[in-house]
Scaffold this motif. Structure first.
Motif, mmCIF file in Angstrom:
data_model
loop_
_atom_site.group_PDB
_atom_site.id
_atom_site.type_symbol
_atom_site.label_atom_id
_atom_site.label_comp_id
_atom_site.label_asym_id
_atom_site.label_seq_id
_atom_site.Cartn_x
_atom_site.Cartn_y
_atom_site.Cartn_z
ATOM 1 N N ILE A 126 29.158 -15.280 20.160
ATOM 2 C CA ILE A 126 28.825 -16.665 19.841
ATOM 3 C C ILE A 126 28.662 -16.782 18.334
ATOM 4 N N ILE A 127 29.456 -17.648 17.707
ATOM 5 C CA ILE A 127 29.333 -17.884 16.278
ATOM 6 C C ILE A 127 28.349 -19.022 16.071
ATOM 7 N N ILE A 128 27.276 -18.741 15.353
ATOM 8 C CA ILE A 128 26.259 -19.761 15.131
ATOM 9 C C ILE A 128 26.789 -20.791 14.154
ATOM 10 N N GLU A 129 26.981 -22.000 14.626
ATOM 11 C CA GLU A 129 27.491 -23.083 13.792
ATOM 12 C C GLU A 129 26.323 -23.976 13.384
ATOM 13 N N ASN A 130 25.700 -23.625 12.272
ATOM 14 C CA ASN A 130 24.619 -24.460 11.765
ATOM 15 C C ASN A 130 25.194 -25.439 10.760
ATOM 16 N N ASP A 131 25.356 -26.686 11.175
ATOM 17 C CA ASP A 131 25.871 -27.711 10.279
ATOM 18 C C ASP A 131 24.688 -28.326 9.540
ATOM 19 N N PRO A 132 24.480 -27.943 8.258
ATOM 20 C CA PRO A 132 23.297 -28.448 7.546
ATOM 21 C C PRO A 132 23.326 -29.950 7.303
ATOM 22 N N ASN A 133 24.493 -30.564 7.487
ATOM 23 C CA ASN A 133 24.599 -32.004 7.268
ATOM 24 C C ASN A 133 24.458 -32.818 8.554
ATOM 25 N N SER A 134 24.161 -32.154 9.665
ATOM 26 C CA SER A 134 24.124 -32.840 10.957
ATOM 27 C C SER A 134 22.897 -33.718 11.126
ATOM 28 N N LEU A 189 16.622 -20.625 14.965
ATOM 29 C CA LEU A 189 16.204 -21.984 14.660
ATOM 30 C C LEU A 189 16.982 -22.476 13.438
ATOM 31 N N ASN A 190 17.673 -23.617 13.585
ATOM 32 C CA ASN A 190 18.495 -24.173 12.518
ATOM 33 C C ASN A 190 17.915 -25.488 12.018
ATOM 34 N N ILE A 191 17.647 -25.558 10.709
ATOM 35 C CA ILE A 191 17.069 -26.755 10.103
ATOM 36 C C ILE A 191 18.115 -27.396 9.199
ATOM 37 N N PRO A 192 18.475 -28.652 9.421
ATOM 38 C CA PRO A 192 19.510 -29.297 8.606
ATOM 39 C C PRO A 192 18.961 -29.759 7.265
ATOM 40 N N HIS A 193 19.858 -30.211 6.396
ATOM 41 C CA HIS A 193 19.430 -30.831 5.145
ATOM 42 C C HIS A 193 18.583 -32.063 5.447
ATOM 43 N N LEU A 265 10.894 -16.892 0.044
ATOM 44 C CA LEU A 265 12.221 -16.281 -0.027
ATOM 45 C C LEU A 265 13.275 -17.375 0.001
ATOM 46 N N SER A 266 14.167 -17.359 -0.980
ATOM 47 C CA SER A 266 15.245 -18.342 -1.049
ATOM 48 C C SER A 266 16.580 -17.624 -1.075
ATOM 49 N N PHE A 267 17.421 -17.941 -0.097
ATOM 50 C CA PHE A 267 18.723 -17.294 0.032
ATOM 51 C C PHE A 267 19.719 -18.297 0.601
ATOM 52 N N TYR A 268 20.228 -19.152 -0.269
ATOM 53 C CA TYR A 268 21.276 -20.087 0.134
ATOM 54 C C TYR A 268 22.626 -19.496 -0.262
ATOM 55 N N ARG A 344 20.458 -30.514 -8.883
ATOM 56 C CA ARG A 344 21.372 -31.243 -7.996
ATOM 57 C C ARG A 344 21.433 -30.620 -6.607
ATOM 58 N N SER A 345 21.550 -29.297 -6.531
ATOM 59 C CA SER A 345 21.648 -28.649 -5.222
ATOM 60 C C SER A 345 20.370 -28.839 -4.414
ATOM 61 N N LYS A 346 19.220 -28.839 -5.096
ATOM 62 C CA LYS A 346 17.942 -29.057 -4.398
ATOM 63 C C LYS A 346 17.833 -30.493 -3.883
ATOM 64 N N LEU A 347 18.283 -31.439 -4.692
ATOM 65 C CA LEU A 347 18.258 -32.834 -4.262
ATOM 66 C C LEU A 347 19.200 -33.050 -3.079
ATOM 67 N N GLU A 348 20.352 -32.416 -3.111
ATOM 68 C CA GLU A 348 21.316 -32.568 -2.017
ATOM 69 C C GLU A 348 20.722 -32.066 -0.702
ATOM 70 N N ARG A 349 20.047 -30.908 -0.757
ATOM 71 C CA ARG A 349 19.446 -30.360 0.464
ATOM 72 C C ARG A 349 18.256 -31.204 0.917
ATOM 73 N N HIS A 350 17.459 -31.662 -0.040
ATOM 74 C CA HIS A 350 16.237 -32.401 0.292
ATOM 75 C C HIS A 350 16.544 -33.758 0.926
ATOM 76 N N PHE A 351 17.562 -34.440 0.405
ATOM 77 C CA PHE A 351 17.880 -35.792 0.873
ATOM 78 C C PHE A 351 19.099 -35.852 1.800
ATOM 79 N N ASN A 352 19.728 -34.702 2.062
ATOM 80 C CA ASN A 352 20.933 -34.655 2.896
ATOM 81 C C ASN A 352 22.009 -35.582 2.328
#
Length: 415
Positions: A126-134, A189-193, A265-268, A344-352
């Motif tokens: 099973i490939i875990i498909e975590n769509d952070p934009n979902s 557990l998958n958490i989206p943007h 720990l931050s690992f994006y 910018r990358s932090k804002l993108e994740r924070h606000f999706n």
């Protein structure tokens, strides 16, 4: 012919448990760039025949190593698929093809042998498909079932026999240690943007997950074994002390080992660094597969940050203001002498959202600012006071327009 010989050698290294990280990358890329029929019916078929005969000289591979290899192979396949989906034409990009390749690779690697010399039945992984934009929080169970979690919901997760495994109260999912187990059973557990979520593991360890993060963890830790979890994204850990069972967080290439402590720990995947910031206690960092008794490990003291650069394989450790790295867990966006590129990358994740800088001039601008509860428009307007730019907001996309306005170089400060 040259590629075939290289594939053959890399397959053998995979089987012999001597393949390096770079060689695994090379193997996956060779498969990706080769004709699928040639891969399946050529080199792969040759090794597959040896598997069926039971003639593969599989060296000892402990279960933990196998699980890490499994995660790495699936992660690389997931990355290849995402890259292909971004193109307009890809002749053999499909999950079924890669699932079959993965199944064979994993069997060749001995993942399903666990130090046995007999072949067992294998199913497509099973490939875990975590769509952070979902925008959807999901929980993937051991059997592959995926459940949707509402941040305001309540639920109970039970075993087939009706015993309680975990319960959800709003924004927290808490596991119980009531039922003894003799094997590790994992949930993911998958958490989206745009979302954050709290997790309490069966040992009482508290994990706060930031936007766009995934964590794989045992439903219950086993007696006599390390407490090991796997993270992609960012999380703040408040670890329950248990000297007999060290707690380990794996972030692909790096392991962070603790007894009882608080750290971030931050690992994006899009970041160059794997960042570990220690708030209290002590942690030891070491590369996956390294011997901790040698000089390959590094220890942090409170107030230090370790940054492992994934590009050049170097570690830097320095004193930092830990609040800069942990403010997110209390709802703050805190930037101190940060470039707009990192902001910018932090804002993108924070606000999706996605932010496209068509001006091409903002990335290296430096800002110092603190925000809480502000909208994305309010934040951009604050930045505009220091370095003027124009933008448009279209749905979930911010476009910074290309203008001829000269930008200032001074950092800004807001309360």
């Amino acid at each position: 012919m040259q590629n075939e010989n290289k594939l053959d050698k890399l397959f053998q290294k995979l089987v012999d448990n001597t393949i390096s990280e770079k060689e695994l990358d090379c193997l996956m890329e060779l498969i990706n760039s080769s004709d699928p029929d040639e891969v399946k019916h050529g080199i792969l078929a040759k090794h597959w025949e040896e598997v069926k005969k039971g003639n593969l000289p599989i060296k000892k591979r402990i279960k933990g190593d196998s699980e890490v290899l499994l995660q790495k192979i699936l992660y690389k396949i997931e990355t290849i698929e995402k890259k292909k989906k971004a193109k307009t034409f890809f002749p053999h990009s499909n999950v079924r093809f890669w699932s079959g390749i993965a199944a064979t690779l994993l069997l060749l690697a001995g993942v399903y042998f666990y130090n046995q010399n007999t072949v067992v039945n294998i199913t497509e992984p099973i490939i875990i498909e975590n769509d952070p934009n979902s925008g959807i929080i999901t929980l993937q169970l051991e059997n592959g079932d995926i459940e949707t979690i509402s941040e305001t919901g309540e639920r109970k997760i039970t075993t087939s026999s009706g015993n309680l495994v975990a319960s959800q109260q709003g924004n927290t999912l808490q596991y119980t240690s009531a039922e003894a187990q003799d094997k590790l059973v994992y949930n993911t557990l998958n958490i989206p943007h745009g979302r954050q979520f709290d997790l309490v593991l069966s040992d009482g360890t508290k994990v706060k997950l930031n936007s766009g993060s995934s964590i794989k963890y045992p439903v219950r830790f086993l007696q006599g074994q390390d407490r090991k979890v796997y993270l992609k994204g960012e999380a703040f850990f408040d670890v329950t002390r248990d000297k007999a069972h060290p707690f380990i967080v794996n972030a692909e290439e790096m392991n962070i080992k603790v007894l009882g402590t608080q750290f971030n720990l931050s690992f994006y995947p899009e970041d160059e660094d794997i960042s570990t910031v220690l708030v209290e206690g002590a942690v030891v960092l070491y590369k996956e597969g390294a011997d901790m008794n040698t000089n390959t490990s590094s220890q942090l003291v409170p107030g230090q940050r370790a940054a492992w650069n994934k590009v050049n394989n170097t570690m830097t450790i320095k004193e930092v203001d830990t609040n800069i790295y942990t403010a997110w867990k209390d709802g703050y966006l805190l930037f101190k002498a940060s470039t707009f590129h990192s902001i910018r990358s932090k804002l993108e994740r924070h606000f999706n959202i996605t932010i496209e800088d068509r001006s091409g001039r903002l990335d290296n601008q430096v800002y110092t600012a603190t925000f809480r509860n502000e909208t994305i428009e309010e934040i951009l307007e604050a930045f505009k006071e220091d370095t003027h730019f124009e933008y448009v907001h279209e749905g979930s996309k911010i476009i910074i327009l290309d203008t001829n306005i000269n930008l200032k170089k001074m950092p800004m400060k807001t309360n």
